[in-house]
Motif scaffolding. Structure first.
Motif, mmCIF file in Angstrom:
data_model
loop_
_atom_site.group_PDB
_atom_site.id
_atom_site.type_symbol
_atom_site.label_atom_id
_atom_site.label_comp_id
_atom_site.label_asym_id
_atom_site.label_seq_id
_atom_site.Cartn_x
_atom_site.Cartn_y
_atom_site.Cartn_z
ATOM 1 N N MET A 114 4.558 -6.459 1.274
ATOM 2 C CA MET A 114 3.781 -5.234 1.315
ATOM 3 C C MET A 114 4.296 -3.891 2.293
ATOM 4 O O MET A 114 5.127 -4.798 3.504
ATOM 5 N N LEU A 115 4.582 -3.073 2.184
ATOM 6 C CA LEU A 115 5.144 -2.023 2.734
ATOM 7 C C LEU A 115 3.861 -1.299 3.452
ATOM 8 O O LEU A 115 3.185 -1.515 3.074
ATOM 9 N N PHE A 116 3.929 -1.361 4.915
ATOM 10 C CA PHE A 116 3.378 -0.306 5.748
ATOM 11 C C PHE A 116 3.600 0.267 6.487
ATOM 12 O O PHE A 116 4.991 0.523 7.468
ATOM 13 N N ARG A 117 2.937 1.598 6.311
ATOM 14 C CA ARG A 117 3.987 3.037 7.657
ATOM 15 C C ARG A 117 2.339 3.515 8.103
ATOM 16 O O ARG A 117 1.321 4.250 7.260
ATOM 17 N N GLN A 118 2.397 3.891 9.195
ATOM 18 C CA GLN A 118 1.332 4.745 9.921
ATOM 19 C C GLN A 118 2.162 6.024 10.012
ATOM 20 O O GLN A 118 3.409 6.508 10.452
ATOM 21 N N LEU A 119 1.993 6.985 8.893
ATOM 22 C CA LEU A 119 1.881 8.443 9.554
ATOM 23 C C LEU A 119 0.652 9.302 10.485
ATOM 24 O O LEU A 119 -0.556 8.725 10.708
ATOM 25 N N PHE A 120 1.263 10.784 11.239
ATOM 26 C CA PHE A 120 0.765 10.868 12.365
ATOM 27 C C PHE A 120 0.701 12.752 11.772
ATOM 28 O O PHE A 120 1.388 13.140 11.703
ATOM 29 N N ASP A 121 -0.663 13.146 11.708
ATOM 30 C CA ASP A 121 -0.792 14.625 12.000
ATOM 31 C C ASP A 121 -1.591 15.251 13.148
ATOM 32 O O ASP A 121 -1.805 14.471 14.419
ATOM 33 N N GLU A 122 -0.181 15.951 14.308
ATOM 34 C CA GLU A 122 -0.305 16.212 15.430
ATOM 35 C C GLU A 122 -1.707 17.262 15.267
ATOM 36 O O GLU A 122 -1.748 17.123 16.775
ATOM 37 N N ASP A 123 -1.566 17.906 14.650
ATOM 38 C CA ASP A 123 -2.904 18.717 15.286
ATOM 39 C C ASP A 123 -3.891 18.226 15.341
ATOM 40 O O ASP A 123 -4.324 18.927 16.058
ATOM 41 N N SER A 124 -3.927 16.773 14.554
ATOM 42 C CA SER A 124 -5.617 16.853 14.871
ATOM 43 C C SER A 124 -5.748 15.061 15.490
ATOM 44 O O SER A 124 -6.042 14.381 15.567
ATOM 45 N N SER A 125 -4.270 14.982 15.560
ATOM 46 C CA SER A 125 -4.026 13.433 16.121
ATOM 47 C C SER A 125 -4.282 12.549 15.248
ATOM 48 O O SER A 125 -5.459 11.487 15.646
ATOM 49 N N THR A 126 -4.074 12.080 14.100
ATOM 50 C CA THR A 126 -5.108 12.308 12.578
ATOM 51 C C THR A 126 -3.988 10.445 12.467
ATOM 52 O O THR A 126 -2.911 11.413 12.093
ATOM 53 N N TYR A 127 -4.502 9.481 12.510
ATOM 54 C CA TYR A 127 -3.698 8.010 11.590
ATOM 55 C C TYR A 127 -3.550 9.195 9.981
ATOM 56 O O TYR A 127 -4.675 8.059 9.968
ATOM 57 N N THR A 128 -2.660 8.442 9.325
ATOM 58 C CA THR A 128 -2.789 8.649 7.717
ATOM 59 C C THR A 128 -1.805 7.166 7.855
ATOM 60 O O THR A 128 -1.064 6.552 8.391
ATOM 61 N N TYR A 129 -2.298 6.348 6.948
ATOM 62 C CA TYR A 129 -1.820 5.108 5.974
ATOM 63 C C TYR A 129 -1.619 4.904 5.137
ATOM 64 O O TYR A 129 -2.439 5.045 4.022
ATOM 65 N N LEU A 130 -0.338 4.139 4.965
ATOM 66 C CA LEU A 130 -0.133 4.133 3.681
ATOM 67 C C LEU A 130 0.962 2.733 3.487
ATOM 68 O O LEU A 130 1.210 1.664 4.041
ATOM 69 N N ILE A 131 0.186 1.881 2.720
ATOM 70 C CA ILE A 131 0.141 0.823 2.149
ATOM 71 C C ILE A 131 0.542 0.295 0.767
ATOM 72 O O ILE A 131 0.461 1.200 -0.298
ATOM 73 N N ALA A 132 1.611 -0.617 0.417
ATOM 74 C CA ALA A 132 2.191 -0.459 -1.031
ATOM 75 C C ALA A 132 1.999 -1.904 -0.812
ATOM 76 O O ALA A 132 3.208 -2.780 -0.309
ATOM 77 N N ASP A 133 2.116 -2.768 -2.387
ATOM 78 C CA ASP A 133 2.629 -3.404 -3.125
ATOM 79 C C ASP A 133 4.285 -3.474 -3.704
ATOM 80 O O ASP A 133 4.854 -2.333 -4.420
ATOM 81 N N ARG A 134 5.157 -3.708 -2.452
ATOM 82 C CA ARG A 134 6.443 -3.746 -2.698
ATOM 83 C C ARG A 134 6.828 -4.261 -4.340
ATOM 84 O O ARG A 134 7.972 -3.462 -5.301
ATOM 85 N N THR A 135 6.901 -5.293 -5.516
ATOM 86 C CA THR A 135 6.657 -5.702 -6.246
ATOM 87 C C THR A 135 6.631 -4.585 -8.164
ATOM 88 O O THR A 135 6.765 -4.238 -8.438
ATOM 89 N N LEU A 136 5.258 -4.373 -7.639
ATOM 90 C CA LEU A 136 4.865 -3.380 -8.423
ATOM 91 C C LEU A 136 5.626 -2.062 -8.254
ATOM 92 O O LEU A 136 4.338 -1.049 -8.866
ATOM 93 N N LYS A 137 5.337 -1.849 -6.874
ATOM 94 C CA LYS A 137 5.538 -0.108 -5.949
ATOM 95 C C LYS A 137 4.297 0.458 -6.359
ATOM 96 O O LYS A 137 4.951 1.819 -7.489
ATOM 97 N N GLN A 138 3.164 0.147 -6.600
ATOM 98 C CA GLN A 138 2.251 0.685 -6.570
ATOM 99 C C GLN A 138 1.571 0.692 -5.134
ATOM 100 O O GLN A 138 1.574 0.026 -3.715
ATOM 101 N N ALA A 139 0.885 2.175 -4.455
ATOM 102 C CA ALA A 139 0.657 2.108 -3.594
ATOM 103 C C ALA A 139 -0.859 3.035 -3.658
ATOM 104 O O ALA A 139 -1.776 3.052 -4.260
ATOM 105 N N LEU A 140 -1.729 3.042 -1.897
ATOM 106 C CA LEU A 140 -2.344 3.497 -1.388
ATOM 107 C C LEU A 140 -2.892 4.212 0.006
ATOM 108 O O LEU A 140 -1.699 3.441 0.599
ATOM 109 N N LEU A 141 -3.082 5.251 0.468
ATOM 110 C CA LEU A 141 -3.376 6.578 1.227
ATOM 111 C C LEU A 141 -4.773 5.678 1.887
ATOM 112 O O LEU A 141 -5.585 5.888 1.168
#
Length: 228
Positions: free
Chosen positions: A1-28
């Protein structure tokens, strides 16, 4: 599993990217409109196809990027059950599961910050808490049908009953924190430690915080998946 924590500084919001490395499919989870181009570039760099955008709730402090990402990628927009949204492709209710290859996403109903809010439990290890539980804090309850007693129940009866080693990734952080655990929050979160339900309600009802600066435009837009 691929997991990334992304950040929007203006609103201090975290967005999360999660993906199946084999299928190369993701959700945010909880994308921010101003960060959509960067999100799209990252997906392209990683060779990922975006299948889903998930919302933990209807946000009041930023405009979601789900609608724009759906236009760009054809992904499906998923929101919590009973959320006042007219544009969603699907809804997630308590204990419902979304599968994407090796990724299993379980919705945990956690109302209180708003009356339609879910946390997402990823592969029984990672908990995306949205605005229900922050690192050493929690979301507000003074607008959007918020209810401090309901939030107390959601956190103490639903989230704090998960294994102590569960990783906690919040929807926001204003102090530079990135990750915690359920065990840490049970021991050290000042909003909950040493407080019963009534004391928590009293605390939350007397925070006297200013409204988010984008609340008027954000709530209306987010009921339409970010289309202003």
């Amino acid at each position: 599993m691929l997991f990334r924590q992304l950040f929007d500084e203006d609103s201090s919001t975290y967005t999360y990217l999660i993906a199946d490395r084999t299928l190369k499919q993701a959700l945010l989870v909880d994308p921010v409109l101003e960060q959509v181009e960067g999100n799209y570039q990252l997906l392209d760099e990683l060779g990922l196809t975006l299948e889903y955008c998930l919302e933990t709730h209807i946000h009041a402090d930023h405009i979601t990027g789900t609608g724009k990402l759906r236009t760009m990628t054809g992904c499906s927009v998923i929101v919590p059950e009973n959320a006042p949204v007219t544009c969603a492709d699907g809804f997630m209710g308590d204990k419902q599961v979304l599968k994407l290859g090796s990724i299993i996403v379980e919705a945990i109903a956690t109302p209180g910050h708003t009356n339609s809010h879910v946390a997402y439990f990823i592969n029984q290890k990672i908990l995306l808490t949205g605005d229900a539980l922050f690192i050493r804090g929690c979301g507000r309850t003074d607008f959007q049908s918020g209810d401090p007693g309901v939030l107390y129940d959601s956190v103490t009866q639903r989230l704090f009953t998960l294994p102590d080693e569960t990783l906690v990734y919040p929807g926001h952080d204003y102090n530079g924190n990135t990750v915690s655990t359920i065990g840490e929050e049970k021991q050290s979160n000042p909003r909950f430690v040493g407080r019963d339900r009534l004391q928590f309600i009293t605390l939350m009802n007397n925070l006297n915080l200013p409204n988010p600066k984008k609340i008027k435009e954000a709530v209306f837009a987010n009921q339409k998946c970010g289309n202003v």
